[in-house]
Design a protein around this motif. Structure first.
Motif, PDB file in Angstrom:
ATOM      1  N   THR A  40       0.364  -1.638  -8.231  1.00  0.00           N
ATOM      2  CA  THR A  40       1.031  -0.327  -7.499  1.00  0.00           C
ATOM      3  C   THR A  40       1.186   0.665  -8.430  1.00  0.00           C
ATOM      4  OG1 THR A  40       1.842  -1.709  -5.672  1.00  0.00           O
ATOM      5  CG2 THR A  40       2.541   0.419  -5.952  1.00  0.00           C
ATOM      6  N   VAL A  53      -1.872  -3.570   6.334  1.00  0.00           N
ATOM      7  CA  VAL A  53      -0.648  -3.659   5.954  1.00  0.00           C
ATOM      8  C   VAL A  53       0.133  -4.802   6.928  1.00  0.00           C
ATOM      9  CG1 VAL A  53       1.510  -3.019   5.356  1.00  0.00           C
ATOM     10  CG2 VAL A  53      -0.378  -1.980   4.743  1.00  0.00           C
ATOM     11  N   TYR A 112       4.398   0.056   4.820  1.00  0.00           N
ATOM     12  CA  TYR A 112       4.999  -1.148   4.252  1.00  0.00           C
ATOM     13  C   TYR A 112       6.412  -1.355   4.643  1.00  0.00           C
ATOM     14  CZ  TYR A 112       6.563  -4.320   0.679  1.00  0.00           C
ATOM     15  OH  TYR A 112       6.894  -5.363  -0.344  1.00  0.00           O
ATOM     16  N   LEU A 164      -5.688   1.019   7.329  1.00  0.00           N
ATOM     17  CA  LEU A 164      -4.610   0.941   6.208  1.00  0.00           C
ATOM     18  C   LEU A 164      -3.419   0.254   6.943  1.00  0.00           C
ATOM     19  CD1 LEU A 164      -3.757   2.897   3.266  1.00  0.00           C
ATOM     20  CD2 LEU A 164      -1.854   1.947   4.454  1.00  0.00           C
ATOM     21  N   ARG A 219       0.922  -1.058  -0.132  1.00  0.00           N
ATOM     22  CA  ARG A 219       0.095  -0.068  -0.126  1.00  0.00           C
ATOM     23  C   ARG A 219       0.778   1.448  -0.011  1.00  0.00           C
ATOM     24  NH1 ARG A 219      -2.788  -3.626  -1.196  1.00  0.00           N
ATOM     25  NH2 ARG A 219      -4.806  -4.148  -0.127  1.00  0.00           N
ATOM     26  N   THR A 260      -2.068   7.613   5.351  1.00  0.00           N
ATOM     27  CA  THR A 260      -1.977   6.027   5.877  1.00  0.00           C
ATOM     28  C   THR A 260      -2.949   6.060   7.301  1.00  0.00           C
ATOM     29  OG1 THR A 260       0.287   5.974   5.274  1.00  0.00           O
ATOM     30  CG2 THR A 260      -0.386   4.636   7.130  1.00  0.00           C
TER      31      THR A 260
END
Length: 248
Positions: A190, A104, A149, A100, A89, A96
């Motif tokens: 992505t 992740v 991430y 989210l 992501r 973020t």
């Protein structure tokens, strides 16, 4: 056959690096069971390869433990585990959201922990074995808009090192592979999601000394090395397959 008599569980096995690793392991003589949360893709791949495929979301601890046990039963033993399941992501710090961030972390960090925890008793019964966790170059070098991430993959690296220390005397080696820009469906998605995909791709590859995408097969080769006897004295390592991004 470098993995003859090996019994391997591979998560994220329905696509990308997980699938490339499964294909390579089978060519090298291993028996393989695949885990993936995409039940449809998993069923197609498992049928094509002639292996067991168990649909599971590795973010779910109880479901993961049950799937690992079923995979072990189908293989007869477990002496190799590859944690290739993951999501990416890209978002600014303010974009973020807590949801989210948790999404992740649940897949990228909780998932490998759940798999390892469930697999360790099977590895012990086999007399040892190898765990390879797919981390990322983004867990070594910070990237803009990759806070969730990057943090998840940095966590995978520390999880790898801690498990390596905890399990070394039990003949269980734990290592990580840190891919860079690998042309997988996840990376393609992505790039496609960016406002200007072509510009985003150029900026992305500019961070890599080799100036190109790597392939899932190149990463699978590194996983094979860490799983095999040639890496018998290697544990707690982080092997970069990153086209030079760690120092470029």
């Amino acid at each position: 056959m470098r993995l003859a008599n090996r019994h391997a569980i591979i998560t994220g096995g329905a696509s990308g690096i997980g699938l490339a690793t499964a294909r390579l392991f089978l060519r090298e003589g291993a028996r393989v069971a695949l885990l993936d949360r995409d039940a449809g893709a998993l069923a197609r791949v498992a049928a094509e390869l002639g292996v067991a495929g168990l649909p599971v979301d590795v973010a779910d601890a109880a479901a993961t433990e049950a799937a690992i046990d079923r995979a072990a039963a189908s293989l007869g033993a477990v002496d190799a585990v590859v944690n290739a399941a993951g999501i990416s992501r890209v978002a600014s710090p303010l974009e973020t959201t807590p949801a989210l961030w948790r999404e992740v972390m649940a897949v990228n960090l909780d998932g490998p922990f759940h798999v390892c925890r469930a697999a360790i008793p099977h590895l012990r019964r086999a007399g040892g074995g190898s765990i390879v966790n797919l981390a990322s170059a983004a867990g070594l070098v910070p990237r803009p808009n990759y806070s969730a991430y990057g943090a998840s993959k940095g966590g995978v690296l520390m999880l790898t090192r801690c498990l390596a220390l905890d399990l070394a005397r039990e003949n269980i080696r734990v290592n990580a592979v840190c891919p860079g820009a690998i042309l997988t469906p996840m990376v393609e998605a992505t790039m496609a999601a960016q406002p200007d995909p072509a510009s985003a791709e150029r900026a992305f590859l500019a961070r890599y000394a080799m100036g190109r995408f790597g392939t899932a097969e190149e990463v699978a080769g590194a996983v094979l090395y860490l799983t095999g006897a040639e890496a018998g004295f290697v544990t707690g390592s982080a092997l970069g397959v990153d086209g030079g991004s760690a120092w470029h």
